[in-house]
Scaffold this active site. Structure first.
Site, PDB file in Angstrom:
ATOM      1  N   LYS A  44      37.041  -0.012  -2.723  1.00  0.00           N
ATOM      2  CA  LYS A  44      36.874  -0.561  -4.070  1.00  0.00           C
ATOM      3  C   LYS A  44      37.159  -2.064  -4.055  1.00  0.00           C
ATOM      4  CE  LYS A  44      41.580   0.891  -5.235  1.00  0.00           C
ATOM      5  NZ  LYS A  44      42.425   1.712  -6.127  1.00  0.00           N
ATOM      6  N   TYR A 259      49.920 -31.729 -11.566  1.00  0.00           N
ATOM      7  CA  TYR A 259      50.051 -31.659 -13.014  1.00  0.00           C
ATOM      8  C   TYR A 259      51.505 -31.574 -13.452  1.00  0.00           C
ATOM      9  CZ  TYR A 259      45.037 -30.838 -13.584  1.00  0.00           C
ATOM     10  OH  TYR A 259      43.670 -30.966 -13.601  1.00  0.00           O
TER      11      TYR A 259
END
Length: 363
Positions: A44, A259
């Site tokens: 998956k 940042y």
């Protein structure tokens, strides 16, 4: 292998390499641990980020014949890559989807009485499916009393069931008493529904006594994750992630990085910038906690991980220069360690590896 900036790097200086030989070896290792059972493969989430179209056939060549995915869309992709395989869809049968399952020869894992009834009415015993019994997850599946009450129910034959399965809550912690309770409850269900193959063991469950039954279904361990946390990893690494340094600079004491200036240089430092970030599956939570390897030297991640860029402190890595390689997964920095540094698990790291990488395949 393609050089930096060529097609094998996705155009952003990063390279994701999948070792298909190691993947096949891991499947064989797990199959050998359950000699009386069939060893399936859970592929998956695009084969845990490795690419269903390449990982599935590699596992087929190794001898795997049964595969599990989560959704119908994943199953259709798996069917295209694995035309002869048995493919089960773990998340069940959506309302009205029986025809789509049948058209692609897919097997739903039926997780409720409503799903059993709908598939039975459609299939009339002509198409196989699995029955999911909930022994403790409280997520999907029939409750144990519901499953026991199905004994002798004509819907069982009409649903074409060939497998009954459940899922461990805590198989990676062998000492957890819930494992023994689940094993006992699953045994009760199997006794009430004779003739169906049983499957309980996921990757970690293969290492628990009494859990292997007729079919084991490893996932994470196939792709190099450690199914036995706290003990040496018996699996070979499959995924390697490296990125080219795009710029190197020196900063003086007091210079802030990234940042919000979350890191400030305590003295003169040498910094390197990599062209990948949280949009590529490197979580923002690695900010100030993770590291990369440059010529074997651990180089801390500084400041906040950006969407497309990461900054390293390469003061102690003289080999760091524009175009040099920084390893983010590999060379002993395994996916479990990266997950731990990010405050999560290796599963999330693997399945989050972004679409901007071109997957290079070895083996």
């Amino acid at each position: 292998m393609a050089g930096w900036g060529q097609s094998g790097t996705g155009g952003h200086g990063a390279r994701l390499t999948i070792d298909l030989g190691a993947l096949a070896s891991n499947w064989r290792t797990l199959a050998a641990l359950a000699p009386g059972a069939e060893c399936a493969a859970v592929i998956k989430a695009d084969a845990y980020g490795c690419g269903t179209g390449r990982a599935g056939p590699a596992l087929w060549r190794a001898g795997c014949r049964t595969f599990f995915v989560a959704h119908l869309s994943e199953a259709l992709a798996a069917r295209a890559a694995l035309p002869e395989a048995a493919i089960y869809v773990l998340n069940g049968l959506p309302p009205g989807a029986a025809g789509a399952f049948a058209a692609a020869d897919l097997r739903p894992v039926l997780g409720s009485l409503d799903e059993v009834a709908e598939w039975a009415a459609f299939s009339q015993g002509a198409r196989p499916a699995a029955l999911h019994v909930d022994t403790g997850m409280n997520r999907l599946g029939l409750r144990v009393p519901e499953a026991l009450a199905l004994s002798g129910d004509p819907r069982l034959a009409a649903a074409g069931l060939d497998l009954v399965m459940s899922h461990f809550v805590s198989a990676e912690r062998p000492e957890d008493p819930v494992n023994a309770r689940q094993i006992a409850d699953f045994a009760r269900v199997r006794a009430a529904l004779p003739g169906l193959r049983g499957s309980l063991a996921n990757s970690s469950g293969i290492f628990l006594g009494g859990a292997r039954h007729d079919l084991v279904r490893p996932g994470y361990a196939l792709f190099g994750g450690n199914p036995t946390p706290g003990r040496p990893n018996p699996m070979r690494p499959v995924v390697r992630l490296e990125a080219a340094i795009v710029q190197v600079r020196e900063v003086e004491a007091g210079a802030s990085v990234g940042y919000n200036g979350r890191w400030t240089a305590p003295g003169r430092r040498r910094l390197a910038t990599l062209s990948l970030g949280y949009a590529d599956g490197l979580p923002r939570s690695l900010s100030g906690r993770g590291h990369a390897l440059v010529d074997g030297v651990a180089c801390p991640i500084l400041g906040l991980v950006s969407m497309d860029l990461i900054i390293l402190d390469v003061t102690d890595a003289p080999a760091a220069r524009r175009g040099a390689s920084a390893v983010l997964i590999g060379d002993g920095l395994d996916v479990d360690a990266v997950g731990k540094a990010a405050g999560t698990i290796g599963y999330e790291i693997l399945t989050g590896l972004g679409s901007r990488y071109v997957r290079d395949y070895d083996g």
